[in-house]
Design a protein around this motif. Structure first.
Motif, PDB file in Angstrom:
ATOM      1  N   ALA A 217     -35.847 -11.202  -1.792  1.00  0.00           N
ATOM      2  CA  ALA A 217     -37.278 -11.320  -2.069  1.00  0.00           C
ATOM      3  C   ALA A 217     -37.998 -10.013  -1.758  1.00  0.00           C
ATOM      4  O   ALA A 217     -37.473  -9.138  -1.064  1.00  0.00           O
ATOM      5  CB  ALA A 217     -37.873 -12.469  -1.259  1.00  0.00           C
ATOM      6  N   GLU A 218     -39.227  -9.901  -2.233  1.00  0.00           N
ATOM      7  CA  GLU A 218     -40.056  -8.730  -1.963  1.00  0.00           C
ATOM      8  C   GLU A 218     -40.925  -8.912  -0.728  1.00  0.00           C
ATOM      9  O   GLU A 218     -41.327  -7.943  -0.091  1.00  0.00           O
ATOM     10  CB  GLU A 218     -40.955  -8.428  -3.170  1.00  0.00           C
ATOM     11  CG  GLU A 218     -40.186  -8.012  -4.423  1.00  0.00           C
ATOM     12  CD  GLU A 218     -39.402  -6.719  -4.211  1.00  0.00           C
ATOM     13  OE1 GLU A 218     -39.905  -5.824  -3.499  1.00  0.00           O
ATOM     14  OE2 GLU A 218     -38.280  -6.628  -4.733  1.00  0.00           O
ATOM     15  N   SER A 219     -41.243 -10.151  -0.385  1.00  0.00           N
ATOM     16  CA  SER A 219     -42.089 -10.432   0.763  1.00  0.00           C
ATOM     17  C   SER A 219     -41.355 -10.101   2.061  1.00  0.00           C
ATOM     18  O   SER A 219     -40.227 -10.551   2.291  1.00  0.00           O
ATOM     19  CB  SER A 219     -42.484 -11.916   0.768  1.00  0.00           C
ATOM     20  OG  SER A 219     -43.041 -12.292   2.003  1.00  0.00           O
ATOM     21  N   LEU A 220     -42.015  -9.328   2.937  1.00  0.00           N
ATOM     22  CA  LEU A 220     -41.395  -8.945   4.200  1.00  0.00           C
ATOM     23  C   LEU A 220     -41.112 -10.171   5.065  1.00  0.00           C
ATOM     24  O   LEU A 220     -40.067 -10.248   5.718  1.00  0.00           O
ATOM     25  CB  LEU A 220     -42.314  -7.978   4.958  1.00  0.00           C
ATOM     26  CG  LEU A 220     -41.815  -7.498   6.318  1.00  0.00           C
ATOM     27  CD1 LEU A 220     -40.492  -6.745   6.187  1.00  0.00           C
ATOM     28  CD2 LEU A 220     -42.870  -6.611   6.992  1.00  0.00           C
TER      29      LEU A 220
ATOM     30  N   PRO B 108     -40.824   2.763   1.559  1.00  0.00           N
ATOM     31  CA  PRO B 108     -41.939   2.021   0.969  1.00  0.00           C
ATOM     32  C   PRO B 108     -41.405   0.849   0.134  1.00  0.00           C
ATOM     33  O   PRO B 108     -40.294   0.926  -0.386  1.00  0.00           O
ATOM     34  CB  PRO B 108     -42.634   3.070   0.084  1.00  0.00           C
ATOM     35  CG  PRO B 108     -42.220   4.381   0.670  1.00  0.00           C
ATOM     36  CD  PRO B 108     -40.831   4.168   1.184  1.00  0.00           C
ATOM     37  N   PRO B 109     -42.119  -0.244   0.003  1.00  0.00           N
ATOM     38  CA  PRO B 109     -43.511  -0.440   0.453  1.00  0.00           C
ATOM     39  C   PRO B 109     -43.650  -0.922   1.887  1.00  0.00           C
ATOM     40  O   PRO B 109     -44.767  -1.167   2.350  1.00  0.00           O
ATOM     41  CB  PRO B 109     -44.012  -1.513  -0.510  1.00  0.00           C
ATOM     42  CG  PRO B 109     -42.799  -2.354  -0.770  1.00  0.00           C
ATOM     43  CD  PRO B 109     -41.642  -1.395  -0.798  1.00  0.00           C
ATOM     44  N   TYR B 110     -42.524  -1.065   2.608  1.00  0.00           N
ATOM     45  CA  TYR B 110     -42.596  -1.633   3.961  1.00  0.00           C
ATOM     46  C   TYR B 110     -42.898  -0.555   4.997  1.00  0.00           C
ATOM     47  O   TYR B 110     -43.759  -0.732   5.850  1.00  0.00           O
ATOM     48  CB  TYR B 110     -41.288  -2.356   4.281  1.00  0.00           C
ATOM     49  CG  TYR B 110     -40.865  -3.297   3.185  1.00  0.00           C
ATOM     50  CD1 TYR B 110     -41.536  -4.490   2.967  1.00  0.00           C
ATOM     51  CD2 TYR B 110     -39.814  -2.964   2.328  1.00  0.00           C
ATOM     52  CE1 TYR B 110     -41.171  -5.339   1.937  1.00  0.00           C
ATOM     53  CE2 TYR B 110     -39.445  -3.806   1.304  1.00  0.00           C
ATOM     54  CZ  TYR B 110     -40.122  -4.993   1.105  1.00  0.00           C
ATOM     55  OH  TYR B 110     -39.757  -5.821   0.077  1.00  0.00           O
ATOM     56  N   SER B 111     -42.165   0.546   4.959  1.00  0.00           N
ATOM     57  CA  SER B 111     -42.396   1.702   5.834  1.00  0.00           C
ATOM     58  C   SER B 111     -42.508   1.311   7.307  1.00  0.00           C
ATOM     59  O   SER B 111     -43.408   1.760   8.021  1.00  0.00           O
ATOM     60  CB  SER B 111     -43.662   2.456   5.389  1.00  0.00           C
ATOM     61  OG  SER B 111     -43.531   2.881   4.050  1.00  0.00           O
ATOM     62  N   LEU B 112     -41.580   0.480   7.760  1.00  0.00           N
ATOM     63  CA  LEU B 112     -41.581   0.080   9.162  1.00  0.00           C
ATOM     64  C   LEU B 112     -41.107   1.232  10.036  1.00  0.00           C
ATOM     65  O   LEU B 112     -40.409   2.134   9.591  1.00  0.00           O
ATOM     66  CB  LEU B 112     -40.676  -1.135   9.372  1.00  0.00           C
ATOM     67  CG  LEU B 112     -41.053  -2.425   8.631  1.00  0.00           C
ATOM     68  CD1 LEU B 112     -40.134  -3.557   9.080  1.00  0.00           C
ATOM     69  CD2 LEU B 112     -42.506  -2.810   8.863  1.00  0.00           C
TER      70      LEU B 112
END
Length: 400
Positions: free
Chosen positions: A302-305, A247-251
């Motif tokens: 960065a935090e942005s995917l 998390p927070p991506y959880s791909l």
């Protein structure tokens, strides 16, 4: 010095570029095809994840060591015969590996395939340095590296897809047949050496041919670049999956595997940057490519995917561009025993992958992704400092 050499745009250039790109594609497709199959091996053969990784690490480790042995053999047997034997043996051993009934017999075939694969990376750069005109070496080297990167990406993607459909044995068998076809194309299209004649090489003199390159003012620094650049690049790819799975991506695993598609950016950059180096000079281009790679590493903080994925693309472009320039520079810088010079570069390249790629795990465990960014950024800053030093190096044997 360039009399009788291969010029850009000639039929000989197109044939040699096609043959060597096919050889690089085949070698790295077969080498890295097992990487996405490690969980499959663990389940099928009942081994641990660490043990399953031996299917890749044994091949790469023995390839690195064999580089130091195969390059002197090419001085005796010739460049094209050694590369052709390497391609044929790797293809056959991959087909045999697909049929092995036990884990240990499978590992034995993978280890032997790693030994066999060493012929192409150990000798291809020397062939290009000898046969290409100075204006053509950058583009030719870029095309070779492009074939390598395309092979590494395609081998991973193809083996995964075929395993889902037909099983891992069919996947490796298909790759083995593709490698065999590439070997036949290589034999058909690559022009025989016209500016190199095989010659006896007393084996007692071999250590001296390697050590002699370390007395050059530039080659040791180019070897250091190989270690630092590949070490940082592999570290980035080794641990980005851990970050994006959490998390927070959880791909998903499929989405993580698809990241290898950005190798296409490396394919393009290696060719374009290699050509630019041939036109503008390596010392003007190398430090710029490393700076691009460093910017990409910083973007992954960065935090942005979207920014993270963009950073991986930028880092990939910078790495393949820098590797194309540095590897081509080795062949031009070495005034003799070019195969040994090239194989030493590649030995350091794979050593960086092994040492730094593992060391990066410590930084990830203790500091998470910021630790990876700091570690890889430090490696790339050191590589940048070396590139700036190389930019002030007097040219030898010919202007760069």
């Amino acid at each position: 010095m360039d009399g009788g050499s291969i010029e850009i745009g000639t039929p000989a250039f197109r044939r040699s570029a096609l043959a060597l790109a096919a050889a690089g594609f085949s070698t790295f497709a077969v080498l890295y095809a097992v990487q996405p199959l490690l969980p499959v091996f663990a389940e099928v053969f009942g081994v641990t994840p660490a043990a399953s990784s031996l299917s890749l690490s044994l091949a790469t480790g023995l390839l690195a060591v064999a580089l130091l042995i195969v390059s002197p053999l090419s001085e005796i047997w010739g460049r094209k015969p050694v590369m052709l034997a390497s391609l044929l043996a790797a293809a056959v051993l991959t087909l045999v590996a697909a049929a092995m009934p036990t884990w240990h017999s499978f590992l034995a075939m993978r280890a032997l395939a790693g030994l066999a694969m060493s012929g192409v990376p150990a000798v291809a750069m020397a062939y290009l340095a000898e046969e290409m005109h100075g204006r053509a070496i950058g583009l030719a080297m870029g095309l070779l590296v492009s074939g390598n990167s395309l092979g590494g990406m395609s081998g991973r993607l193809l083996s995964g897809a075929l395993t889902d459909l037909y099983g891992w044995r069919v996947a490796l068998a298909v790759l083995g047949l593709m490698a065999l076809a590439a070997a036949l194309a290589f034999w058909r299209f690559l022009p025989a050496s016209s500016r190199f004649t095989p010659h006896p090489l007393p084996w007692r003199a071999v250590p001296g041919t390697f050590l002699g390159h370390f007395r050059d003012a530039g080659l040791p620094w180019l070897y250091a670049e190989a270690f630092l650049l590949m070490g940082g690049f592999v570290t980035l790819y080794n641990y980005i999956g851990f970050r994006l799975l959490a998390p927070p991506y959880s791909l998903s695993q499929t989405a993580i595997a698809a990241i290898f598609v950005v190798y296409l950016a490396g394919t393009a950059s290696s060719t374009l940057v290699g050509h630019a180096a041939g036109l503008l000079g390596r010392r003007r281009v190398l430090w710029l490519a490393i700076t691009v790679g460093l910017a990409g590493v910083a973007m992954t903080a960065a935090e942005s995917l979207i920014v993270i994925i963009g950073g991986i693309v930028v880092a990939t472009v910078g790495f393949f561009g820098a590797h194309s320039v540095a590897s081509g520079w080795v062949g031009r810088r070495a005034s003799r025993d070019r195969a040994q010079a090239s194989s030493t570069y590649l030995f350091m390249y794979y050593l960086g992958s092994s040492v730094a790629g593992t060391a990066g795990g410590w930084f990830f465990a203790h500091a998470g992704w910021p630790g990876i960014v700091g570690f890889v950024g430090g490696l790339y800053l050191a590589a940048l400092a070396i590139a700036l030093r190389l930019a002030r190096l007097p040219p030898r044997p010919d202007p760069a």
